[in-house]
Design a protein around this motif. Structure first.
Motif, PDB file in Angstrom:
ATOM      1  N   GLU A 204       0.828  -1.204   0.000  1.00 30.01           N
ATOM      2  CA  GLU A 204       0.000   0.000   0.000  1.00 30.01           C
ATOM      3  C   GLU A 204       0.868   1.263   0.000  1.00 30.01           C
ATOM      4  O   GLU A 204       0.484   2.286  -0.585  1.00 30.01           O
ATOM      5  CB  GLU A 204      -0.935   0.002   1.202  1.00 30.01           C
ATOM      6  CG  GLU A 204      -1.864  -1.205   1.279  1.00 30.01           C
ATOM      7  CD  GLU A 204      -2.602  -1.482  -0.020  1.00 30.01           C
ATOM      8  OE1 GLU A 204      -2.903  -0.524  -0.775  1.00 30.01           O
ATOM      9  OE2 GLU A 204      -2.871  -2.670  -0.291  1.00 30.01           O
TER      10      GLU A 204
ATOM     11  N   THR B  15       1.714   1.738  -3.555  1.00 34.08           N
ATOM     12  CA  THR B  15       0.574   2.301  -4.286  1.00 34.08           C
ATOM     13  C   THR B  15       0.459   3.797  -4.021  1.00 34.08           C
ATOM     14  O   THR B  15       0.212   4.593  -4.942  1.00 34.08           O
ATOM     15  CB  THR B  15      -0.729   1.583  -3.872  1.00 34.08           C
ATOM     16  OG1 THR B  15      -0.647   0.206  -4.270  1.00 34.08           O
ATOM     17  CG2 THR B  15      -1.936   2.226  -4.538  1.00 34.08           C
TER      18      THR B  15
ATOM     19  N   PRO C  45      -3.030  -2.718  -6.916  1.00 28.79           N
ATOM     20  CA  PRO C  45      -3.490  -4.095  -6.677  1.00 28.79           C
ATOM     21  C   PRO C  45      -4.770  -4.170  -5.850  1.00 28.79           C
ATOM     22  O   PRO C  45      -5.605  -5.044  -6.069  1.00 28.79           O
ATOM     23  CB  PRO C  45      -2.308  -4.724  -5.927  1.00 28.79           C
ATOM     24  CG  PRO C  45      -1.128  -3.877  -6.255  1.00 28.79           C
ATOM     25  CD  PRO C  45      -1.661  -2.493  -6.433  1.00 28.79           C
ATOM     26  N   HIS C  46      -4.915  -3.259  -4.893  1.00 31.22           N
ATOM     27  CA  HIS C  46      -6.096  -3.261  -4.020  1.00 31.22           C
ATOM     28  C   HIS C  46      -6.595  -1.823  -3.881  1.00 31.22           C
ATOM     29  O   HIS C  46      -6.250  -1.121  -2.923  1.00 31.22           O
ATOM     30  CB  HIS C  46      -5.751  -3.835  -2.644  1.00 31.22           C
ATOM     31  CG  HIS C  46      -5.164  -5.211  -2.681  1.00 31.22           C
ATOM     32  ND1 HIS C  46      -5.895  -6.338  -2.955  1.00 31.22           N
ATOM     33  CD2 HIS C  46      -3.877  -5.624  -2.489  1.00 31.22           C
ATOM     34  CE1 HIS C  46      -5.101  -7.387  -2.922  1.00 31.22           C
ATOM     35  NE2 HIS C  46      -3.877  -6.983  -2.644  1.00 31.22           N
TER      36      HIS C  46
ATOM     37  N   TRP D 189      -8.244   1.603  -2.944  1.00 32.56           N
ATOM     38  CA  TRP D 189      -8.638   1.972  -1.587  1.00 32.56           C
ATOM     39  C   TRP D 189     -10.121   2.255  -1.439  1.00 32.56           C
ATOM     40  O   TRP D 189     -10.667   2.082  -0.346  1.00 32.56           O
ATOM     41  CB  TRP D 189      -7.843   3.207  -1.155  1.00 32.56           C
ATOM     42  CG  TRP D 189      -6.355   3.029  -1.212  1.00 32.56           C
ATOM     43  CD1 TRP D 189      -5.655   1.864  -1.041  1.00 32.56           C
ATOM     44  CD2 TRP D 189      -5.395   4.049  -1.460  1.00 32.56           C
ATOM     45  NE1 TRP D 189      -4.310   2.095  -1.168  1.00 32.56           N
ATOM     46  CE2 TRP D 189      -4.121   3.433  -1.419  1.00 32.56           C
ATOM     47  CE3 TRP D 189      -5.477   5.427  -1.696  1.00 32.56           C
ATOM     48  CZ2 TRP D 189      -2.946   4.151  -1.620  1.00 32.56           C
ATOM     49  CZ3 TRP D 189      -4.308   6.142  -1.889  1.00 32.56           C
ATOM     50  CH2 TRP D 189      -3.048   5.509  -1.850  1.00 32.56           C
TER      51      TRP D 189
ATOM     52  N   TYR E 204     -11.810  -0.714  -0.229  1.00 33.49           N
ATOM     53  CA  TYR E 204     -10.855  -1.549   0.507  1.00 33.49           C
ATOM     54  C   TYR E 204     -11.527  -2.330   1.637  1.00 33.49           C
ATOM     55  O   TYR E 204     -11.212  -3.509   1.861  1.00 33.49           O
ATOM     56  CB  TYR E 204      -9.737  -0.673   1.082  1.00 33.49           C
ATOM     57  CG  TYR E 204      -8.456  -1.419   1.361  1.00 33.49           C
ATOM     58  CD1 TYR E 204      -7.503  -1.606   0.364  1.00 33.49           C
ATOM     59  CD2 TYR E 204      -8.183  -1.928   2.628  1.00 33.49           C
ATOM     60  CE1 TYR E 204      -6.316  -2.277   0.616  1.00 33.49           C
ATOM     61  CE2 TYR E 204      -7.002  -2.604   2.886  1.00 33.49           C
ATOM     62  CZ  TYR E 204      -6.073  -2.764   1.878  1.00 33.49           C
ATOM     63  OH  TYR E 204      -4.895  -3.444   2.138  1.00 33.49           O
TER      64      TYR E 204
ATOM     65  N   LEU F  54     -12.824  -5.885   1.130  1.00 34.21           N
ATOM     66  CA  LEU F  54     -11.940  -7.051   1.062  1.00 34.21           C
ATOM     67  C   LEU F  54     -12.097  -7.965   2.275  1.00 34.21           C
ATOM     68  O   LEU F  54     -11.713  -9.133   2.226  1.00 34.21           O
ATOM     69  CB  LEU F  54     -10.478  -6.599   0.971  1.00 34.21           C
ATOM     70  CG  LEU F  54     -10.062  -5.803  -0.268  1.00 34.21           C
ATOM     71  CD1 LEU F  54      -8.620  -5.322  -0.118  1.00 34.21           C
ATOM     72  CD2 LEU F  54     -10.209  -6.657  -1.514  1.00 34.21           C
TER      73      LEU F  54
ATOM     74  N   ALA G  76      -4.270  -3.011   5.954  1.00 32.64           N
ATOM     75  CA  ALA G  76      -3.373  -3.901   5.205  1.00 32.64           C
ATOM     76  C   ALA G  76      -2.810  -4.979   6.123  1.00 32.64           C
ATOM     77  O   ALA G  76      -2.677  -6.139   5.721  1.00 32.64           O
ATOM     78  CB  ALA G  76      -2.258  -3.096   4.561  1.00 32.64           C
TER      79      ALA G  76
ATOM     80  N   ARG H 176      -5.460  -7.517   6.687  1.00 28.88           N
ATOM     81  CA  ARG H 176      -5.651  -8.340   5.483  1.00 28.88           C
ATOM     82  C   ARG H 176      -4.671  -9.501   5.464  1.00 28.88           C
ATOM     83  O   ARG H 176      -5.037 -10.641   5.138  1.00 28.88           O
ATOM     84  CB  ARG H 176      -5.487  -7.467   4.230  1.00 28.88           C
ATOM     85  CG  ARG H 176      -5.612  -8.217   2.921  1.00 28.88           C
ATOM     86  CD  ARG H 176      -5.728  -7.263   1.735  1.00 28.88           C
ATOM     87  NE  ARG H 176      -4.591  -6.377   1.613  1.00 28.88           N
ATOM     88  CZ  ARG H 176      -3.446  -6.700   0.978  1.00 28.88           C
ATOM     89  NH1 ARG H 176      -3.324  -7.897   0.433  1.00 28.88           N
ATOM     90  NH2 ARG H 176      -2.472  -5.826   0.876  1.00 28.88           N
TER      91      ARG H 176
END
Length: 455
Positions: A81, A84, A97-98, A100, A103, A106, A334, A337
């Motif tokens: 992140e 990113t 990739p993910h 926000w 988010y 997820l 993150a 996750r």
């Protein structure tokens, strides 16, 4: 909800280790503990966590009920992140990739599996006590005759403070508005029938039942289904604080007809200190746009959220997401996750099966020590022996004039546990990263350091 099968189910776990894990065959030897570890299909998960060191070896970490260990994967998840952010800046909300913007979504499936919910019933947001307050804004609706809140004895202090402040906010005296269910004389634990009796006898005074899933002090796991049933029968709203239950016990909040629940993610869920919490709101409530609540822009319908000031009126999305106030803290999420990915891989059924074996082995060792000592020891176990009434935590009530000294001596020997005043040492062998050898080593050190006073 439709659930994906766990990669390692309770059945497959038991079929691989049942002959080795039969409690009647427990032995108090180091070699036996090592054999249990060799047969443990979850043993490899231990290598995915960072252990503090003591004299060149891993500490015996038994404080996962307070703060879980860091998964090694967290560094990469947070770093991704950060990359990113560096590469896309504000466009990271929709690129990378993910992205926000969605988010928090997820975590929906993982949370459903953890607490037994439907996808629209769960959301990760804020912190635990903040979420409890938000839930009480919606679900504590006192009247002149029904304004009391029922809690367990020795509830976590933050819950008590939150409830007291809610009572004051609504104009009630906390000494009158807060009811406690206490253990019977000479006992440490609550009996479910006493909770049910309180609700049957005084339910018409009670607006809200707010219990923990597991009592933080004794380690007692409550029968949440029975409590929820009794509360609903008495006409009370029912909510649970699952700080010590999420990631520890199998839960079925939707099927138990719970109104709401909240949990933190830094204990058994290993999300890191102060990590983002979770909330459950039953499906029968999520579509009620007229339900009182504090509102913020991230609870608005995501299809129109970025209309910004053009949305003059809050239009809650028809899910637990409607209780969000602000956009999610991505860097903190993150870390969570990375941890929940491990839970999804291991499966709660397998983790629960191993947890019961770990605590069962620990209790067996403690009992043997008491017999060998002629019944004399400097502590007593106050956590229930019944499997369904305990999770990972075992609480030791320490006797003597200096109860904290036992925990201090253990820490000096390489054990990380915690002390809760006035006289309880809490230890929690966590199935994701603790071993049977950890349990054996702890019991040996406890035997060496416990005060030889009547227990």
């Amino acid at each position: 909800m439709t659930r994906e099968p766990d990669p390692c189910t309770l059945t497959s776990y038991d079929s691989r280790v049942s002959s080795t894990y039969d409690p009647s065959t427990f032995e108090p030897t180091e070699a036996f503990a090592l054999r249990l570890d060799a047969a443990d299909p979850l043993a490899a998960f231990r290598r995915r966590f960072a252990f503090p060191q003591h004299d060149g070896r891993d500490v015996i970490y038994l404080a996962g009920n307070s703060l879980g260990l860091m998964p090694h994967a967290v560094r990469d998840a947070v770093g991704e992140e950060l990359d990113t952010w560096a590469r896309h800046a504000v466009d990271g909300h929709f690129e990378g990739p993910h992205p926000w913007y969605p988010y928090h979504e997820l975590f929906r499936d993982s949370c459903c599996r953890l607490v037994g919910a439907r996808p629209e019933e769960v959301v990760v947001m804020n912190t635990l006590t903040a979420n409890l307050h938000l839930m009480m804004v919606s679900f504590y609706r006192p009247t002149a005759s029904r304004f009391k809140i029922l809690m367990e004895d020795t509830s976590f202090p933050s819950d008590t403070y939150a409830v007291q402040s809610q009572l004051r906010w609504h104009g009630y005296n906390p000494h009158e508005g807060l009811l406690r269910v206490r253990p019977r004389e000479g006992e440490h634990l609550l009996r479910t029938e006493d909770i049910e009796r309180m609700l049957a006898e005084r339910g018409d005074e009670i607006a809200l039942v707010l219990f923990a899933g597991v009592n933080y002090y004794t380690g007692q796991a409550f029968d949440l289904e029975r409590i929820a049933t009794a509360a609903r029968r008495a006409g009370c709203v029912v909510g649970f604080d699952l700080a010590h239950a999420a990631g520890n016990l199998p839960l079925s909040l939707h099927d138990w007809d719970v109104d709401f629940a909240c949990w933190c993610s830094y204990k058994y869920l290993n999300g890191g200190p102060g990590c983002v919490a979770g909330t459950f709101v039953h499906a029968r409530h999520v579509a009620d746009a007229g339900l009182p609540r504090f509102a913020g822009w991230w609870g608005n319908d995501p299809e129109t959220r970025f209309r910004m000031h053009l949305n003059e009126t809050f239009a809650p999305v028809a899910s637990a997401d409607a209780w969000q106030l602000s956009n999610p803290p991505v860097l903190a999420l993150a870390a969570l996750r990375a941890s929940l990915a491990i839970f999804d891989e291991a499966g709660m059924a397998a983790l629960r099966a191993k947890s019961l074996r770990l605590t069962g082995y620990l209790l067996d060792l403690l009992d043997r020590m008491a017999v060998e000592g002629g019944g004399a020891r400097g502590y007593e176990v106050i956590t229930p022996r019944t499997e369904r009434a305990r999770g990972c935590q075992v609480s030791l009530l320490v006797h003597g004039d200096r109860p904290r000294s036992l925990q201090e001596r253990l820490q000096g020997a390489g054990v990380i546990s915690d002390f809760r005043p006035p006289n309880v040492v809490r230890v929690a062998p966590v199935p994701l990263y603790n071993s049977f050898h950890d349990v054996w080593r702890f019991a040996a050190l406890l035997q060496a350091h416990a005060e030889d006073t009547p227990g």
